[in-house]
Scaffold this motif. Structure first.
Motif, PDB file in Angstrom:
ATOM      1  N   TRP A  34       0.846  -1.211   0.000  1.00 60.06           N
ATOM      2  CA  TRP A  34       0.000   0.000   0.000  1.00 60.06           C
ATOM      3  C   TRP A  34       0.874   1.251   0.000  1.00 60.06           C
ATOM      4  CZ3 TRP A  34      -3.478  -1.939   4.611  1.00 60.06           C
ATOM      5  CH2 TRP A  34      -4.223  -3.038   4.169  1.00 60.06           C
ATOM      6  N   MET A  35       1.987   1.187   0.727  1.00 57.92           N
ATOM      7  CA  MET A  35       2.923   2.319   0.722  1.00 57.92           C
ATOM      8  C   MET A  35       3.442   2.576  -0.687  1.00 57.92           C
ATOM      9  SD  MET A  35       5.172   1.609   4.162  1.00 57.92           S
ATOM     10  CE  MET A  35       4.377   1.358   5.768  1.00 57.92           C
ATOM     11  N   GLY A  36       3.789   1.498  -1.381  1.00 57.44           N
ATOM     12  CA  GLY A  36       4.268   1.639  -2.757  1.00 57.44           C
ATOM     13  C   GLY A  36       3.226   2.279  -3.659  1.00 57.44           C
ATOM     14  N   LYS A  37       1.982   1.869  -3.492  1.00 57.73           N
ATOM     15  CA  LYS A  37       0.903   2.445  -4.307  1.00 57.73           C
ATOM     16  C   LYS A  37       0.688   3.918  -3.961  1.00 57.73           C
ATOM     17  CE  LYS A  37      -1.581  -1.896  -5.095  1.00 57.73           C
ATOM     18  NZ  LYS A  37      -1.260  -1.913  -6.533  1.00 57.73           N
ATOM     19  N   ALA A  38       0.822   4.259  -2.674  1.00 61.26           N
ATOM     20  CA  ALA A  38       0.673   5.659  -2.264  1.00 61.26           C
ATOM     21  C   ALA A  38       1.774   6.518  -2.873  1.00 61.26           C
ATOM     22  CB  ALA A  38       0.698   5.762  -0.739  1.00 61.26           C
ATOM     23  N   ILE A  39       2.989   5.991  -2.904  1.00 58.19           N
ATOM     24  CA  ILE A  39       4.116   6.720  -3.496  1.00 58.19           C
ATOM     25  C   ILE A  39       3.854   6.964  -4.981  1.00 58.19           C
ATOM     26  CG2 ILE A  39       6.559   6.525  -4.130  1.00 58.19           C
ATOM     27  CD1 ILE A  39       6.907   4.977  -1.427  1.00 58.19           C
ATOM     28  N   GLU A  40       3.393   5.943  -5.687  1.00 55.55           N
ATOM     29  CA  GLU A  40       3.086   6.087  -7.116  1.00 55.55           C
ATOM     30  C   GLU A  40       1.956   7.078  -7.348  1.00 55.55           C
ATOM     31  OE1 GLU A  40       2.185   2.128  -8.314  1.00 55.55           O
ATOM     32  OE2 GLU A  40       4.286   1.522  -8.528  1.00 55.55           O
ATOM     33  N   LEU A  41       0.972   7.079  -6.444  1.00 51.82           N
ATOM     34  CA  LEU A  41      -0.188   7.964  -6.601  1.00 51.82           C
ATOM     35  C   LEU A  41       0.159   9.425  -6.357  1.00 51.82           C
ATOM     36  CD1 LEU A  41      -3.302   8.369  -6.899  1.00 51.82           C
ATOM     37  CD2 LEU A  41      -3.471   7.945  -4.436  1.00 51.82           C
ATOM     38  N   PHE A  42       0.936   9.688  -5.298  1.00 50.12           N
ATOM     39  CA  PHE A  42       1.168  11.072  -4.886  1.00 50.12           C
ATOM     40  C   PHE A  42       2.366  11.743  -5.560  1.00 50.12           C
ATOM     41  CE2 PHE A  42      -1.438   9.632  -1.277  1.00 50.12           C
ATOM     42  CZ  PHE A  42      -2.364  10.663  -1.259  1.00 50.12           C
ATOM     43  N   GLU A  43       3.290  10.963  -6.113  1.00 52.31           N
ATOM     44  CA  GLU A  43       4.464  11.576  -6.738  1.00 52.31           C
ATOM     45  C   GLU A  43       4.090  12.601  -7.814  1.00 52.31           C
ATOM     46  OE1 GLU A  43       8.215  10.514  -9.652  1.00 52.31           O
ATOM     47  OE2 GLU A  43       7.376   8.895  -8.436  1.00 52.31           O
ATOM     48  N   PRO A  44       3.250  12.253  -8.788  1.00 50.84           N
ATOM     49  CA  PRO A  44       2.922  13.264  -9.815  1.00 50.84           C
ATOM     50  C   PRO A  44       2.202  14.485  -9.258  1.00 50.84           C
ATOM     51  CG  PRO A  44       1.548  11.287 -10.065  1.00 50.84           C
ATOM     52  CD  PRO A  44       2.608  10.955  -9.078  1.00 50.84           C
ATOM     53  N   LEU A  45       1.422  14.308  -8.189  1.00 47.60           N
ATOM     54  CA  LEU A  45       0.719  15.444  -7.588  1.00 47.60           C
ATOM     55  C   LEU A  45       1.704  16.441  -6.996  1.00 47.60           C
ATOM     56  CD1 LEU A  45      -2.230  13.608  -5.775  1.00 47.60           C
ATOM     57  CD2 LEU A  45      -2.250  14.739  -8.014  1.00 47.60           C
ATOM     58  N   PHE A  46       2.677  15.937  -6.225  1.00 47.37           N
ATOM     59  CA  PHE A  46       3.654  16.838  -5.606  1.00 47.37           C
ATOM     60  C   PHE A  46       4.567  17.470  -6.645  1.00 47.37           C
ATOM     61  CE2 PHE A  46       2.149  14.811  -1.821  1.00 47.37           C
ATOM     62  CZ  PHE A  46       2.350  15.734  -0.810  1.00 47.37           C
ATOM     63  N   ARG A  47       4.818  16.763  -7.720  1.00 47.63           N
ATOM     64  CA  ARG A  47       5.628  17.354  -8.797  1.00 47.63           C
ATOM     65  C   ARG A  47       4.879  18.534  -9.431  1.00 47.63           C
ATOM     66  NH1 ARG A  47      10.125  14.778 -10.836  1.00 47.63           N
ATOM     67  NH2 ARG A  47      10.556  12.651 -10.108  1.00 47.63           N
ATOM     68  N   ARG A  48       3.564  18.429  -9.513  1.00 41.61           N
ATOM     69  CA  ARG A  48       2.782  19.528 -10.086  1.00 41.61           C
ATOM     70  C   ARG A  48       2.633  20.686  -9.108  1.00 41.61           C
ATOM     71  NH1 ARG A  48      -0.694  15.422 -12.263  1.00 41.61           N
ATOM     72  NH2 ARG A  48      -2.243  15.823 -10.612  1.00 41.61           N
ATOM     73  N   TRP A  49       2.538  20.381  -7.828  1.00 44.55           N
ATOM     74  CA  TRP A  49       2.288  21.421  -6.821  1.00 44.55           C
ATOM     75  C   TRP A  49       3.504  22.285  -6.525  1.00 44.55           C
ATOM     76  CZ3 TRP A  49      -0.496  17.556  -3.032  1.00 44.55           C
ATOM     77  CH2 TRP A  49      -1.787  17.281  -3.524  1.00 44.55           C
ATOM     78  N   PHE A  50       4.713  21.751  -6.732  1.00 42.50           N
ATOM     79  CA  PHE A  50       5.940  22.490  -6.409  1.00 42.50           C
ATOM     80  C   PHE A  50       6.854  22.522  -7.637  1.00 42.50           C
ATOM     81  CE2 PHE A  50       4.338  20.729  -2.461  1.00 42.50           C
ATOM     82  CZ  PHE A  50       4.436  21.789  -1.577  1.00 42.50           C
ATOM     83  N   ALA A  51       7.266  23.722  -8.019  1.00 41.31           N
ATOM     84  CA  ALA A  51       8.119  23.865  -9.203  1.00 41.31           C
ATOM     85  C   ALA A  51       9.523  23.328  -8.953  1.00 41.31           C
ATOM     86  CB  ALA A  51       8.185  25.335  -9.618  1.00 41.31           C
ATOM     87  N   ASN A  52      10.040  23.546  -7.746  1.00 45.78           N
ATOM     88  CA  ASN A  52      11.381  23.075  -7.408  1.00 45.78           C
ATOM     89  C   ASN A  52      11.327  21.583  -7.074  1.00 45.78           C
ATOM     90  OD1 ASN A  52      13.635  22.397  -5.443  1.00 45.78           O
ATOM     91  ND2 ASN A  52      14.250  24.466  -6.051  1.00 45.78           N
TER      92      ASN A  52
END
Length: 320
Positions: A34-52
């Motif tokens: 489940w942790m692995g799935k959470a990492i896959e799910l949230f990675e693109p979101l945080f990449r979009r939310w923060f430019a750096n």
């Protein structure tokens, strides 16, 4: 101290016994997946939310680690608040999911059995499932070396570190550590995609494993005499002199302790993702790893796991 108040302490040895009996059955739901799935799910979101990228990766890692601890802490607190026995069962199961002594042992045993029966192709397929290197050209001794090295290196993040954090903060802190470890294994790479985004996750993993990796050296050395030709003195000497000979600030220490204890040479160049990586040797000049060293390695790992479980349980008893 009455038995009901000892239940949080008993959860840790109970979890280790459960791991010994069950290992990692694929049919069971597993929080690490489940942790692995959470990492896959949230990675693109945080990449979009923060430019750096580094900021994005840092906030991403902190959010998932703290979130994992928060959910686990709430679950365990509610369970103990409802009933001490229910809390004990819930915490035992959560701690069980944090340990992988049995699965690591079983993987090594399966490879050893395949090599004993001369099934090199099968052993090669089995070792490819537990290492990140290219093993397509490996023969029997190469497979044995990769197996022993994996047992040595994973003795910390698969057993000793979870026990260490469980002793300090029970199942919630142990699960938070597993999130740290899972993040490192998924985004802590020095490639174009993760060089900046995964940097903070990798550093958190380095910090988390710093003390357990050094505790491991002492424990491995103490238990080394229980395996054939094991040497406590050589384990300590090799770890002291060569533990730093690794790209990781931590992984080299248990690996060097294993090398000295078993009297074998580890490390050296390997191919990862099509590229030759020049890794230094550990235990340079000692014996070449062969088939006989696989059972010695997993025996040493398991003896160390039992010893560290008792240590961790003792530490938790003091803090109750």
């Amino acid at each position: 101290m009455e038995l009901p108040h000892l239940l949080p302490w008993l959860a840790l040895p109970a979890a280790f016994i459960l791991d010994t009996l069950l290992g990692d059955p694929r049919w069971l739901p597993h929080p690490i997946r489940w942790m692995g799935k959470a990492i896959e799910l949230f990675e693109p979101l945080f990449r979009r939310w923060f430019a750096n990228e580094q900021v994005a990766g840092g906030v991403f890692a902190a959010t998932l680690i703290l979130g994992c601890w928060g959910v686990s802490f709430t679950l365990v607190s509610l369970a103990y608040g409802f009933n001490l026995l229910v809390g004990f069962v819930v915490e035992t199961i959560l701690l069980f999911y944090c340990l992988s002594a049995r699965s690591l042992t079983q993987a090594a045993m399966d490879i050893h059995e395949s090599l004993l029966e001369g099934e090199v192709d099968n052993a090669r397929s089995q070792v490819a499932m537990i290492v990140g290197r290219d093993v397509s050209q490996y023969q029997a001794d190469d497979i044995a070396r990769a197996t022993v090295e994996t047992v040595a290196e994973n003795s910390v993040d698969g057993v000793i570190s979870p026990l260490f954090f469980a002793a300090l903060g029970g199942a919630p802190l142990a699960l938070a550590y597993k999130m740290v470890n899972t993040l490192d294994s998924m985004v802590g790479y020095k490639n174009e995609r993760y060089l900046h985004f995964g940097r903070i996750a990798a550093r958190i993993d380095d910090v988390a494993n710093f003390i357990p990796a050094r505790i491991a050296v002492v424990c491995i050395a103490l238990l080394s005499r229980l395996v054939p030709r094991g040497s406590m003195r050589a384990a300590l000497r090799t770890a002291w002199k060569e533990g730093k000979n690794h790209a990781s600030p931590n992984a080299g220490y248990p690996e060097a302790a294993f090398a000295g204890a078993l009297g074998v040479e580890m490390g050296g160049p390997n191919i990862y993702h099509g590229q030759l990586v020049e890794k230094p040797y550990i235990g340079k000049g000692l014996n070449r790893i062969t088939l006989i060293h696989i059972p010695r390695a997993y025996q040493l790992m398991y003896y160390t796991a039992v010893f560290c479980t008792l240590l961790a349980a003792g530490l938790r008893l003091i803090t109750l």
